[in-house]
Design an enzyme around this catalytic site. Structure first.
Site, PDB file in Angstrom:
ATOM      1  CE  LYS A 153      10.548  -3.001  -7.705  1.00 39.60           C
ATOM      2  NZ  LYS A 153      11.092  -3.697  -8.724  1.00 39.60           N
ATOM      3  CB  CYS A 213      -1.080   0.118   1.161  1.00 33.83           C
ATOM      4  SG  CYS A 213      -2.028  -1.545   1.434  1.00 33.83           S
TER       5      CYS A 213
END
EC number: 2.6.1.16
Length: 604
Positions: free
Chosen positions: A599, A2
């Site tokens: 990522k 997030c």
């Protein structure tokens, strides 16, 4: 995972928050939202499922504006992707909260809050935090204290950004196991989950330490440690807007990053090796004292970094004669590990914030290891701060979720480490080859158009099988991972010698089989394995050394420029990256932000 962005300013901050979210898109997300306190001290919120651009459109329709606000990109953990589950979450229309991480005891807290009369509108653990902070604020009317008390009751790893409509001049943040950055601007101050979001807005930053909380206003940022004591934390200058990444002439960040590999490997090697030696200081001040005592090595990592560790095992055992064990971090954490005397513990992470890798390091620090070494791309990361020794790769910011240049710089670092620990003159040959590595990468990148021509042969495939032997087996694993990550084709990798022990049952005319075949001592063995594929009608693609005379026998041969034997795992990785990229483009997938992936995986 997030992305968090927050600000307190003397101006309307909504567009700044939106731009911050755009810079955090690379982390991966499925929904986005923003909340601000407007000029009449009203809390306004907009949330959407989908892309940040959708949020921008929704904000334009509602004309949302305010001087204090928080924004968020969500990667679903608790609760499916939806507007209802998107952040920020509210409590009683007064408190707005954004959250990265997982609150492990959220069910217990939820039931407790229900008995207090709180009602829930989402499936998330985040809404629990919002209501809990509201509850404590009702008791104390102090937002910072309410956040601190709530965090003390919450178990897990998380970071929070919180605003309250009755406190329009402040923003409160807290870090517990998930990274958070504080930024100093002019007439405005910020929080973010990544300093990249703050470039051009903030002049300097503080990287919050574990347990820190902060009260952010337009004039100041006050930081408190885990004991709620006011402390001074080091500030770091932030690079200017000119260094914000862009795609340049490339269609995707991933392709740009593939083509940057020659340069970033050059940067990673610079001033660290010469023709006869590796400068041990490259691994930190303690390395010269620690390295001569090393008798064993444990490497712990996740995903692509785990594959780098697997390749390193071959190098470290062959060159340095050191028994090397490679572990997946999420597995290492939960088993009893036997630690031989004088064992060096190595963690590998692009971001330095991977939750499982950090937890493994913290576990190792309580064990009988000689020392810890972190191989990492981010100098300000938690992993770097916690390790005894550090090797910083110089890959630069990597935006594509599927790692490319970070992986090859990790491999360069590991090969340097193997040379540094080598006790004979083979180290000099390794160093000679390392000096040739950037030029070898440039030659391999010239294969781009040939590899692109293969993409149409994979577009309609459902499965793919990658094969390698010896040190090329982890290369095959990495190739399979790249293909599945961004093209969504199910791909597996096996040691070629294992074909007849099961995988051969899958081989038919519809199964593409990709083999990595450098000119090494296992080449003849590999050829024998590939004959088994051809005999079953498998669609065979072989990446071969261009100095070899292969008989195709129905296989598609892709010739790879010759390179030194120690470099082969790095060199043969690059065409597999290109293959995955071009197949994904041909299929029309979101190359830089593949579905369901993040990522930086900052939760367990």
């Amino acid at each position: 995972m997030c992305g968090i962005m927050g600000a307190v300013s003397e101006r309307d901050i909504s567009k700044v928050l939106l731009e911050g979210l755009r810079r955090l898109e690379y982390r991966g997300y499925d929904s986005a939202g923003i909340a601000v306190i407007d000029s009449q001290d009203r809390l306004k919120r907009v949330r959407i499922q989908g892309k940040v651009q959708n949020l921008a459109d929704a904000m334009q329709e509602t004309a949302i504006a305010g001087n204090t606000g928080i924004a968020h990109t969500r990667w679903a953990t608790h609760g499916k992707p939806s507007e209802q589950n998107a952040h920020p979450h509210l409590s009683h229309g007064e408190i707005a909260l954004v959250h990265n991480g997982i609150i492990e005891n959220h069910e217990h807290l939820r039931q407790q809050l229900i008995t207090y009369g709180y009602q829930f509108t989402s499936e998330t653990d985040t809404e629990v935090a919002a209501h809990l902070i509201h509850y404590h604020y009702q008791q104390h009317e102090n937002l910072l204290l309410a956040v601190q008390k709530s965090a003390a009751e919450m178990q897990g790893a998380f970071a929070l950004g919180v605003i309250h409509q009755k406190r329009p001049e402040e923003l409160v943040a807290i870090r517990k196991g998930s990274p958070l950055v504080l930024g100093f601007g002019i007439g405005e101050n910020f929080i973010a989950s990544d300093a990249l979001a703050l470039r051009s807005f903030a002049q300097s930053v503080i990287y919050m330490e574990e347990g820190d909380s902060a009260c952010v206003t337009t004039q100041d940022i006050k930081v408190y440690d885990s004991n709620r004591i006011l402390v001074q934390r080091a500030t770091h200058p932030l690079n200017s807007d000119s260094e914000i990444v862009n795609k340049g002439p490339y269609r995707h960040f991933m392709l740009k990053e593939i083509f940057e590999q020659s340069k970033v490997i050059t940067d990673t090697l610079e001033s660290r090796i010469n023709s006869i030696d590796v400068l041990r200081a490259s691994f930190g001040e303690k390395a010269s004292h620690i390295f001569p005592m090393v008798k064993n090595i444990h490497i712990v990592a996740c995903g692509t970094s785990y594959h780098a560790g697997m390749i390193a095992k071959y190098w470290l055992e062959s060159l340095a004669g050191l028994p090397t064990q490679v572990e997946i971090a999420s597995e290492y954490r939960y088993r009893d590990v036997v630690v031989p005397d004088n064992t060096l513990f190595i963690t590998v992470s692009q971001s330095g914030e991977t939750a499982d890798t950090l937890a493994a390091l913290f576990k190792a620090k309580q064990s009988n290891y000689l020392a810890s070494l972190a191989i990492c791309n981010v100098a300000t990361s938690t992993l770097v701060r916690e390790a005894d020794c550090v090797f910083l790769t110089r890959a630069g910011i990597e935006i594509g979720v599927a790692s490319t240049k970070a992986f090859t710089t990790q491999l360069a670092a590991f090969l340097m480490l193997a040379a540094a620990l080598c006790k004979d003159n083979r180290a000099q040959e390794v160093l000679r080859q390392l000096q040739e590595l950037p030029a070898c990468c440039e030659r391999v990148l010239q294969m781009n158009e040939e590899v692109e021509s293969l993409a149409s042969l994979f577009v309609n495939k459902v499965h793919a099988l990658f094969l390698g032997r010896g040190v090329q087996y982890p290369v095959a694993l990495e190739g399979a991972l790249k293909l599945k990550e961004i093209s969504y084709i199910h791909a597996e990798a096996y040691p070629a010698g294992e074909l007849k022990h099961g995988p051969l049952a899958l081989v038919d005319k519809d199964m593409p089989v990709i083999a990595v075949a450098p000119n090494d001592e296992l080449l003849d063995k590999l050829k024998s394995n590939l004959h088994e594929v051809s005999a079953r009608g498998g669609q065979l693609f072989v990446f071969v050394d261009d100095s070899q005379n292969w008989k195709a026998n129905g296989a598609r041969l892709i010739k790879v420029p010759s390179c030194g034997a120690w470099l082969a795992p790095i060199i043969y990785t690059i065409p597999l990256q290109l293959l995955a990229y071009h197949v994904a483009v041909a299929k029309g997938t979101d190359v830089d932000q593949p579905r369901n992936l993040a990522k930086s995986v900052t939760v367990e």
